[in-house]
Design an enzyme around this catalytic site. Sequence first.
Site, PDB file in Angstrom:
ATOM      1  N   GLU A 293     -10.581  -2.589   4.092  1.00 52.90           N
ATOM      2  CA  GLU A 293      -9.261  -2.062   4.479  1.00 52.90           C
ATOM      3  C   GLU A 293      -9.101  -0.644   3.920  1.00 52.90           C
ATOM      4  O   GLU A 293      -9.833  -0.224   3.023  1.00 52.90           O
ATOM      5  CB  GLU A 293      -8.140  -2.954   3.928  1.00 52.90           C
ATOM      6  CG  GLU A 293      -8.198  -4.390   4.423  1.00 52.90           C
ATOM      7  CD  GLU A 293      -7.005  -5.238   3.986  1.00 52.90           C
ATOM      8  OE1 GLU A 293      -6.365  -5.836   4.855  1.00 52.90           O
ATOM      9  OE2 GLU A 293      -6.719  -5.310   2.778  1.00 52.90           O
TER      10      GLU A 293
ATOM     11  N   TRP B 264       5.665 -10.378   1.282  1.00 59.97           N
ATOM     12  CA  TRP B 264       5.126  -9.602   2.414  1.00 59.97           C
ATOM     13  C   TRP B 264       5.670 -10.145   3.749  1.00 59.97           C
ATOM     14  O   TRP B 264       5.529 -11.318   4.051  1.00 59.97           O
ATOM     15  CB  TRP B 264       3.602  -9.664   2.406  1.00 59.97           C
ATOM     16  CG  TRP B 264       2.986  -8.763   3.435  1.00 59.97           C
ATOM     17  CD1 TRP B 264       2.570  -7.494   3.246  1.00 59.97           C
ATOM     18  CD2 TRP B 264       2.740  -9.067   4.814  1.00 59.97           C
ATOM     19  NE1 TRP B 264       2.081  -6.971   4.424  1.00 59.97           N
ATOM     20  CE2 TRP B 264       2.176  -7.919   5.403  1.00 59.97           C
ATOM     21  CE3 TRP B 264       2.954 -10.188   5.610  1.00 59.97           C
ATOM     22  CZ2 TRP B 264       1.807  -7.858   6.748  1.00 59.97           C
ATOM     23  CZ3 TRP B 264       2.591 -10.124   6.962  1.00 59.97           C
ATOM     24  CH2 TRP B 264       2.017  -8.971   7.512  1.00 59.97           C
TER      25      TRP B 264
ATOM     26  N   ASP C 294       0.787  -1.249   0.000  1.00 55.73           N
ATOM     27  CA  ASP C 294       0.000   0.000   0.000  1.00 55.73           C
ATOM     28  C   ASP C 294       0.816   1.296   0.000  1.00 55.73           C
ATOM     29  O   ASP C 294       1.803   1.405   0.727  1.00 55.73           O
ATOM     30  CB  ASP C 294      -0.849   0.099   1.273  1.00 55.73           C
ATOM     31  CG  ASP C 294      -1.575  -1.155   1.626  1.00 55.73           C
ATOM     32  OD1 ASP C 294      -1.501  -2.130   0.878  1.00 55.73           O
ATOM     33  OD2 ASP C 294      -2.208  -1.149   2.692  1.00 55.73           O
TER      34      ASP C 294
HETATM   35  C1  FRU Z   1      -3.944  -3.558   2.762  1.00 59.67           C
HETATM   36  C2  FRU Z   1      -3.327  -4.038   4.055  1.00 59.67           C
HETATM   37  C3  FRU Z   1      -3.695  -3.103   5.184  1.00 59.67           C
HETATM   38  C4  FRU Z   1      -2.574  -3.286   6.148  1.00 59.67           C
HETATM   39  C5  FRU Z   1      -1.390  -3.510   5.230  1.00 59.67           C
HETATM   40  C6  FRU Z   1      -0.355  -4.441   5.767  1.00 59.67           C
HETATM   41  O1  FRU Z   1      -3.292  -4.004   1.638  1.00 59.67           O
HETATM   42  O2  FRU Z   1      -3.730  -5.359   4.337  1.00 59.67           O
HETATM   43  O3  FRU Z   1      -4.965  -3.352   5.737  1.00 59.67           O
HETATM   44  O4  FRU Z   1      -2.391  -2.189   6.983  1.00 59.67           O
HETATM   45  O5  FRU Z   1      -1.906  -4.005   4.028  1.00 59.67           O
HETATM   46  O6  FRU Z   1       0.759  -4.484   4.957  1.00 59.67           O
END
Ligand code: FRU
Length: 510
Positions: free
Chosen positions: A235, A75, A51
């Site tokens: 989100e 990730w 993000d």
């Molecule tokens: C959205 C998300 C958010 C979170 C972040 C973690 O893509 O899942 O909700 O803060 O990515 O990387």
Amino acid sequence: MRWLIISFIVTILFSCVKSPRRHRPIVDSLYYSETHRPQFHFSPPAQWMNDPNGLVYYEGEYHLFYQYNPYGPTWAHMCWGHAVSKDLLHWEHLPVALEEYTDPATGDSTMIFSGTVVVDKNNSSGLCDGKDCLVAIYTSNVHKDSREVVQHQSLAYSNDNGRTWERYSKNPILDIQRKDFRDPKVFWYEPQQRWIMALVIPDLCKVRFYKSTNLLDWTQASEFGGIGDTTRIWECPDLYELPIENKPGKSKWVLSLSGSHPQGPTFVGMQYFVGAFDGTTFTPDDPRQPPRYVDYGKDFYAGIVFNNFPKEDNRTIMFGWVNNWTYGNRLPTAPWRGAMSIPRELSLKEMDGGIRLIQRPIKAIRLLRSYEIIDLSENWNSELEIEMEFDPTNSTEAGIKILKNGKEETLVGYNSKTQEVFIDRTHAGNAGVIKDFDSIERVRAKPVDGKIKFHLFIDQSIVEVFVNDGEQILTEQVFPTHKKSSLSTYSDNGRTAFRVLAWKMRSIWR
Ligand code: FRU
């Protein structure tokens, strides 16, 4: 029978705009030239990015923070990566702004999830050395032991234009003792002279609004949710006021958030609501309205808009992450993974009996058009901007085949029977990327004054299609096996005359 009329007009710009200043010196010819590496979209030099976070303009610089794993291409270890720009096009990479940390006393480890940066103009927090400073509000994702996770909101501040950050000593600033509670977007609400925070309770598909006068103490204002598309967790909410283009002097509030995709909950996407905000409550115009999505491609997520845009520059600009959680961790790119969209300028328009979100590439993107004359039927580097329009009524389907090389091609077309624009990446190459990646995305669009218009950006592995001057958007990743490609228009069962303007785009990295 298939007819093909191609009229490529490779334009030369006669404008006297100066080349924007480059912020990144030429390092070597290999810099940002790997296979699939976007040339005019932002991507981190290496490792994983998701993000956009904390988009803010401050003292002549646009700051782009982003979810970043400095240690690997998938990730994990979420930190805030950081880059700055003077024109929203060329970026200078800065060191990681907010790092993952471990509490020495408890052993709890905290990742820095998505959030906001605001300019604390009157030092309302008391954390600024001078009259103002940058304040980041982010979700602290705490692992208490290998199983227990808590999400609460924390704060950090910077008194040197975002170069170094101090975590607030009394964190967290907002804690409701919940496992999932995240992605604060904070902005200054001028009419009531206070800060507003929007954040989500993802599993309940709810947005909570909080208010504060000092960024440190927050009280709940209201809650919104349970309507629109609730087939997947919510989100990254954002709330902003936009002008209605065809109703001069009128504006509405937009609540946008990430969650489900128009093609169903297997994929992620973004939806939005249009309504009113009175400083406490967001009220949608029509709570029963079928969901509306920000982007109908598979690859646009977690979009948020900039804070603190200069008053005289009355624009609202959004960046989104060009990816999809369903396959994001498996993209065939190295040494980086993840890119941002082109910065999009947002507005609203009354049409089809409602008020719709309009998104256009920022005008400055034109500065990247090059002056070369190129023959697009020959193989050429796959970095192009294309504006095209055609009357779709003379064929069953018409459009453009891009990223053509051998058997590979991506189609951007219009089906006049279903009245749908589509992007078809089933033959794009995608060299065994992943199951479920090959797909066709569609969205309804009607001709305007008898014409369908495409504004396309092709950038190695990213295709962004703005339809009818920003009424609909489709953003897609494609992974052709060749770096160079050609293109051609096509028309099924009838003749179509196309008006096409195309520019080779210059790299922002060299
Ligand atoms: C959205 C998300 C958010 C979170 C972040 C973690 O893509 O899942 O909700 O803060 O990515 O990387």
